[in-house]
Design a protein around this motif. Sequence first.
Motif, PDB file in Angstrom:
ATOM      1  N   LEU A  70     -45.567 -52.672  63.169  1.00 19.74           N
ATOM      2  CA  LEU A  70     -45.905 -52.975  61.909  1.00 19.74           C
ATOM      3  C   LEU A  70     -46.020 -54.475  61.927  1.00 19.74           C
ATOM      4  O   LEU A  70     -46.789 -55.190  61.191  1.00 19.74           O
ATOM      5  N   ARG A  71     -45.431 -55.248  62.781  1.00 25.97           N
ATOM      6  CA  ARG A  71     -45.462 -56.674  62.922  1.00 25.97           C
ATOM      7  C   ARG A  71     -47.086 -56.799  63.344  1.00 25.97           C
ATOM      8  O   ARG A  71     -47.513 -58.011  62.923  1.00 25.97           O
ATOM      9  N   ARG A  72     -47.479 -56.394  64.223  1.00 28.00           N
ATOM     10  CA  ARG A  72     -48.772 -56.659  64.873  1.00 28.00           C
ATOM     11  C   ARG A  72     -49.735 -56.363  63.664  1.00 28.00           C
ATOM     12  O   ARG A  72     -50.606 -57.190  63.514  1.00 28.00           O
ATOM     13  N   VAL A  73     -49.746 -55.256  62.972  1.00 27.82           N
ATOM     14  CA  VAL A  73     -50.836 -54.989  61.697  1.00 27.82           C
ATOM     15  C   VAL A  73     -50.501 -56.196  60.797  1.00 27.82           C
ATOM     16  O   VAL A  73     -51.464 -56.406  60.288  1.00 27.82           O
ATOM     17  N   GLN A  74     -49.373 -56.375  60.624  1.00 21.76           N
ATOM     18  CA  GLN A  74     -49.190 -57.530  59.481  1.00 21.76           C
ATOM     19  C   GLN A  74     -49.978 -58.947  60.023  1.00 21.76           C
ATOM     20  O   GLN A  74     -50.633 -59.311  59.109  1.00 21.76           O
ATOM     21  N   LEU A  75     -49.794 -59.156  61.318  1.00 27.29           N
ATOM     22  CA  LEU A  75     -50.368 -60.343  61.626  1.00 27.29           C
ATOM     23  C   LEU A  75     -51.997 -60.273  61.970  1.00 27.29           C
ATOM     24  O   LEU A  75     -52.795 -60.988  61.451  1.00 27.29           O
ATOM     25  N   GLU A  76     -52.433 -58.935  62.181  1.00 25.15           N
ATOM     26  CA  GLU A  76     -53.972 -58.691  62.293  1.00 25.15           C
ATOM     27  C   GLU A  76     -54.593 -58.580  60.766  1.00 25.15           C
ATOM     28  O   GLU A  76     -55.759 -58.885  60.690  1.00 25.15           O
ATOM     29  N   GLY A  77     -53.851 -58.052  59.918  1.00 24.87           N
ATOM     30  CA  GLY A  77     -54.281 -57.852  58.573  1.00 24.87           C
ATOM     31  C   GLY A  77     -55.593 -56.775  58.547  1.00 24.87           C
ATOM     32  O   GLY A  77     -55.663 -56.084  59.377  1.00 24.87           O
ATOM     33  N   ASP A  78     -56.575 -57.274  57.768  1.00 26.62           N
ATOM     34  CA  ASP A  78     -57.879 -56.180  57.895  1.00 26.62           C
ATOM     35  C   ASP A  78     -58.764 -56.403  58.913  1.00 26.62           C
ATOM     36  O   ASP A  78     -59.706 -55.639  59.029  1.00 26.62           O
ATOM     37  N   THR A  79     -58.413 -57.223  59.698  1.00 24.97           N
ATOM     38  CA  THR A  79     -59.069 -57.388  61.336  1.00 24.97           C
ATOM     39  C   THR A  79     -58.514 -56.282  62.266  1.00 24.97           C
ATOM     40  O   THR A  79     -59.272 -56.232  63.332  1.00 24.97           O
ATOM     41  N   THR A  80     -57.412 -55.817  61.926  1.00 23.89           N
ATOM     42  CA  THR A  80     -57.038 -54.784  63.035  1.00 23.89           C
ATOM     43  C   THR A  80     -57.868 -53.767  63.359  1.00 23.89           C
ATOM     44  O   THR A  80     -58.730 -53.187  62.578  1.00 23.89           O
ATOM     45  N   GLU A  81     -57.615 -53.428  64.584  1.00 33.31           N
ATOM     46  CA  GLU A  81     -58.377 -52.234  65.240  1.00 33.31           C
ATOM     47  C   GLU A  81     -57.798 -50.894  64.904  1.00 33.31           C
ATOM     48  O   GLU A  81     -58.478 -49.944  65.378  1.00 33.31           O
ATOM     49  N   ALA A  82     -56.539 -50.973  64.461  1.00 30.71           N
ATOM     50  CA  ALA A  82     -55.681 -49.816  64.402  1.00 30.71           C
ATOM     51  C   ALA A  82     -56.413 -48.867  63.156  1.00 30.71           C
ATOM     52  O   ALA A  82     -56.630 -49.526  62.029  1.00 30.71           O
ATOM     53  N   ASP A  83     -56.350 -47.644  63.306  1.00 30.79           N
ATOM     54  CA  ASP A  83     -56.986 -46.762  62.322  1.00 30.79           C
ATOM     55  C   ASP A  83     -55.648 -46.227  61.748  1.00 30.79           C
ATOM     56  O   ASP A  83     -55.512 -45.766  60.533  1.00 30.79           O
ATOM     57  N   ILE A  92     -38.102 -48.473  57.446  1.00 30.69           N
ATOM     58  CA  ILE A  92     -39.119 -49.411  57.281  1.00 30.69           C
ATOM     59  C   ILE A  92     -40.387 -48.943  56.460  1.00 30.69           C
ATOM     60  O   ILE A  92     -41.384 -50.045  56.317  1.00 30.69           O
ATOM     61  N   SER A  93     -40.210 -47.910  56.130  1.00 26.25           N
ATOM     62  CA  SER A  93     -41.816 -47.603  55.350  1.00 26.25           C
ATOM     63  C   SER A  93     -41.837 -48.302  54.159  1.00 26.25           C
ATOM     64  O   SER A  93     -43.121 -48.065  53.604  1.00 26.25           O
ATOM     65  N   GLY A  94     -40.892 -48.728  53.225  1.00 26.96           N
ATOM     66  CA  GLY A  94     -41.076 -49.181  52.180  1.00 26.96           C
ATOM     67  C   GLY A  94     -41.490 -50.524  52.124  1.00 26.96           C
ATOM     68  O   GLY A  94     -42.571 -51.125  51.465  1.00 26.96           O
ATOM     69  N   GLU A  95     -41.102 -51.252  53.486  1.00 30.50           N
ATOM     70  CA  GLU A  95     -41.694 -52.459  53.621  1.00 30.50           C
ATOM     71  C   GLU A  95     -43.155 -52.448  54.033  1.00 30.50           C
ATOM     72  O   GLU A  95     -44.113 -53.258  53.733  1.00 30.50           O
ATOM     73  N   ALA A  96     -43.298 -51.378  54.682  1.00 32.27           N
ATOM     74  CA  ALA A  96     -44.942 -51.037  55.207  1.00 32.27           C
ATOM     75  C   ALA A  96     -45.706 -50.950  54.185  1.00 32.27           C
ATOM     76  O   ALA A  96     -46.779 -51.347  54.001  1.00 32.27           O
ATOM     77  N   ARG A  97     -45.242 -50.185  53.161  1.00 37.65           N
ATOM     78  CA  ARG A  97     -45.983 -49.779  51.842  1.00 37.65           C
ATOM     79  C   ARG A  97     -46.318 -51.094  50.933  1.00 37.65           C
ATOM     80  O   ARG A  97     -47.452 -51.205  50.607  1.00 37.65           O
ATOM     81  N   ALA A  98     -45.350 -52.120  50.799  1.00 37.66           N
ATOM     82  CA  ALA A  98     -45.443 -53.265  50.259  1.00 37.66           C
ATOM     83  C   ALA A  98     -46.367 -54.234  50.880  1.00 37.66           C
ATOM     84  O   ALA A  98     -46.915 -55.245  49.824  1.00 37.66           O
ATOM     85  N   GLN A 122     -48.251 -41.986  50.998  1.00 35.59           N
ATOM     86  CA  GLN A 122     -48.820 -42.928  52.045  1.00 35.59           C
ATOM     87  C   GLN A 122     -48.354 -42.385  53.252  1.00 35.59           C
ATOM     88  O   GLN A 122     -49.359 -42.882  54.390  1.00 35.59           O
ATOM     89  N   PHE A 123     -47.275 -41.922  53.715  1.00 32.11           N
ATOM     90  CA  PHE A 123     -46.798 -41.695  54.996  1.00 32.11           C
ATOM     91  C   PHE A 123     -46.398 -40.182  55.354  1.00 32.11           C
ATOM     92  O   PHE A 123     -45.972 -39.411  54.287  1.00 32.11           O
ATOM     93  N   VAL A 124     -46.830 -39.778  56.290  1.00 31.92           N
ATOM     94  CA  VAL A 124     -46.778 -38.220  56.574  1.00 31.92           C
ATOM     95  C   VAL A 124     -45.649 -38.217  57.739  1.00 31.92           C
ATOM     96  O   VAL A 124     -45.642 -38.838  58.958  1.00 31.92           O
ATOM     97  N   PRO A 125     -44.709 -37.477  57.643  1.00 26.63           N
ATOM     98  CA  PRO A 125     -43.521 -37.260  58.572  1.00 26.63           C
ATOM     99  C   PRO A 125     -43.969 -36.285  59.476  1.00 26.63           C
ATOM    100  O   PRO A 125     -44.826 -35.473  59.488  1.00 26.63           O
ATOM    101  N   PHE A 126     -43.430 -36.670  60.809  1.00 24.47           N
ATOM    102  CA  PHE A 126     -43.622 -35.782  62.010  1.00 24.47           C
ATOM    103  C   PHE A 126     -42.469 -35.319  62.664  1.00 24.47           C
ATOM    104  O   PHE A 126     -42.652 -34.459  63.595  1.00 24.47           O
ATOM    105  N   ASP A 127     -41.370 -35.957  62.545  1.00 28.82           N
ATOM    106  CA  ASP A 127     -40.245 -35.685  63.045  1.00 28.82           C
ATOM    107  C   ASP A 127     -39.022 -36.240  62.374  1.00 28.82           C
ATOM    108  O   ASP A 127     -38.976 -37.155  61.574  1.00 28.82           O
ATOM    109  N   TYR A 128     -37.641 -35.545  62.699  1.00 31.33           N
ATOM    110  CA  TYR A 128     -36.659 -36.145  62.227  1.00 31.33           C
ATOM    111  C   TYR A 128     -35.035 -35.959  63.102  1.00 31.33           C
ATOM    112  O   TYR A 128     -35.092 -34.988  63.604  1.00 31.33           O
ATOM    113  N   ALA A 129     -34.316 -36.689  62.663  1.00 32.29           N
ATOM    114  CA  ALA A 129     -33.130 -36.530  63.522  1.00 32.29           C
ATOM    115  C   ALA A 129     -31.913 -37.424  62.447  1.00 32.29           C
ATOM    116  O   ALA A 129     -32.384 -38.242  61.804  1.00 32.29           O
TER     117      ALA A 129
END
Length: 334
Positions: A70-83, A92-98, A122-129
Motif C-alpha cells: 500500500l505504501r508503494r502504491v501511495q508513493l507511485e500514485g497514478d504512475t504505478t505499474e500495479a493493476d 487497512i482496507s479503510g485506509e486504502a479506500r481513503a 472495492q475489495f474482494v476477500p480471498f481468505d481469513y483467520a
Amino acid sequence: MVKSTRLALAVLVGLFAAPAFAEDVPTLTIYTYDGFAAEWGPGPGLKAGFEATCGCVVEWVAADSSIGTLRRVQLEGDTTEADIIVGLDTAISGEARATGLFADHGLDLSGLKLPEPWTDAQFVPFDYAHFAFVYDTDTVATPPTSFEELIALPDNFKIVVQDPRSATPGLGLVLWIAAAYGDRAPEIWAGLKPHILTVTREWSESYNLFLEGEADMALSYSTSPAYHIIAEGDDTIHAAMFEEGHLAQTEVAGILKSSEHQELARQFLAYLASVDGQKVIPSTNWMFPVVDLGADIDPAFATLPQPEKTLVLSDEEIAANSQRWIDEMLAAVQ
C-alpha cells in the motif's frame, strides 16, 4: 538457393511477428507481500491457473509486507505499474479506500462464506483467520484462556509479537485488544509488557523465535496449526482460544483505478474468489477459504478450534482510532 531464400524469409517473418505477438499478450501486474509470491505460497498456483484461461501473463511484484504494498502504491500514485494489490486486510482496507486509488470491483460476492456478510464494493476477500496466540503442547500444558489470565502468569512466561507499524498481525493485535477492552487497552498492554520477549518487525521473525523455543507463545493465526499438521505431521502446535473473543483478519484484493487492464483485473479477482482459485489458498497461505470447498480442503482444517465470539471493528472506528491505539501500545511496551 530457393530453399535458402525461403528459409531466410521465414526467419525474418518470425522475427518481426514475435514482438507483435508478445505485444498482444497483456501483462497483469500484481503487487503482493513476499510470502504470497514465494514458490511455496499461493502465487505460483494462482498464476498458472489464471494464465491457463486468460490469454495473459501474471507478474507478481513482492514487497516485504502488505502494508508495504500500500505504501508503494501511495508513493507511485497514478504512475504505478500495479493493476491489482493482493494481500491487504480489513485492518487497512479503510485506509486504502481513503486514498482514492482503488476502483469498484463490480462482482457479485453474495455466495461467499465469511465470519461476517461481505458488502465491500472495492475489495474482494480471498481468505481469513482469527488472530490468536499459538503454543506448543510439549512445553505449555495449560495455555491462558484470556489476556488477563496471560497477564497473571509469572513474568518468565514469554510471548513474541509484531510491530503494528510494519506487520499486519501486529496491527491486528492492537485492534483485537482495543475491540475486547476499549478504554482499558493501555492497562492490558502494561500488563503484557513483562511477558513480551521482543517486538519484531515481521511475523516470520517472531514465529521463528517461538519455533526455536525462545518464547512460550507467538502472535499468529488460528489456522497456523494446520501448517504443522499437514506439512510436518506435527499436531503439538495449537491456537489458544480466549474468552473475550478474537478479531478476524480477512485478506483482500483490489483493482487500481490507474490500471489499463480493468476488465482483465476483474476477471482475476473473480477467479481468486472462485472455487478453482480458492483451492490453491488453504494449503499454501494457511488460511480458511472464503467459499465452501467441501472435500477439496484438507480435513486438518476441520479440526481447528473456532472462537465462540468474533470481535468486529468498523472501518470508521479503525480510521478514527488506530493511530492512538498504536501509540498507546508503543508507549506501554517500550
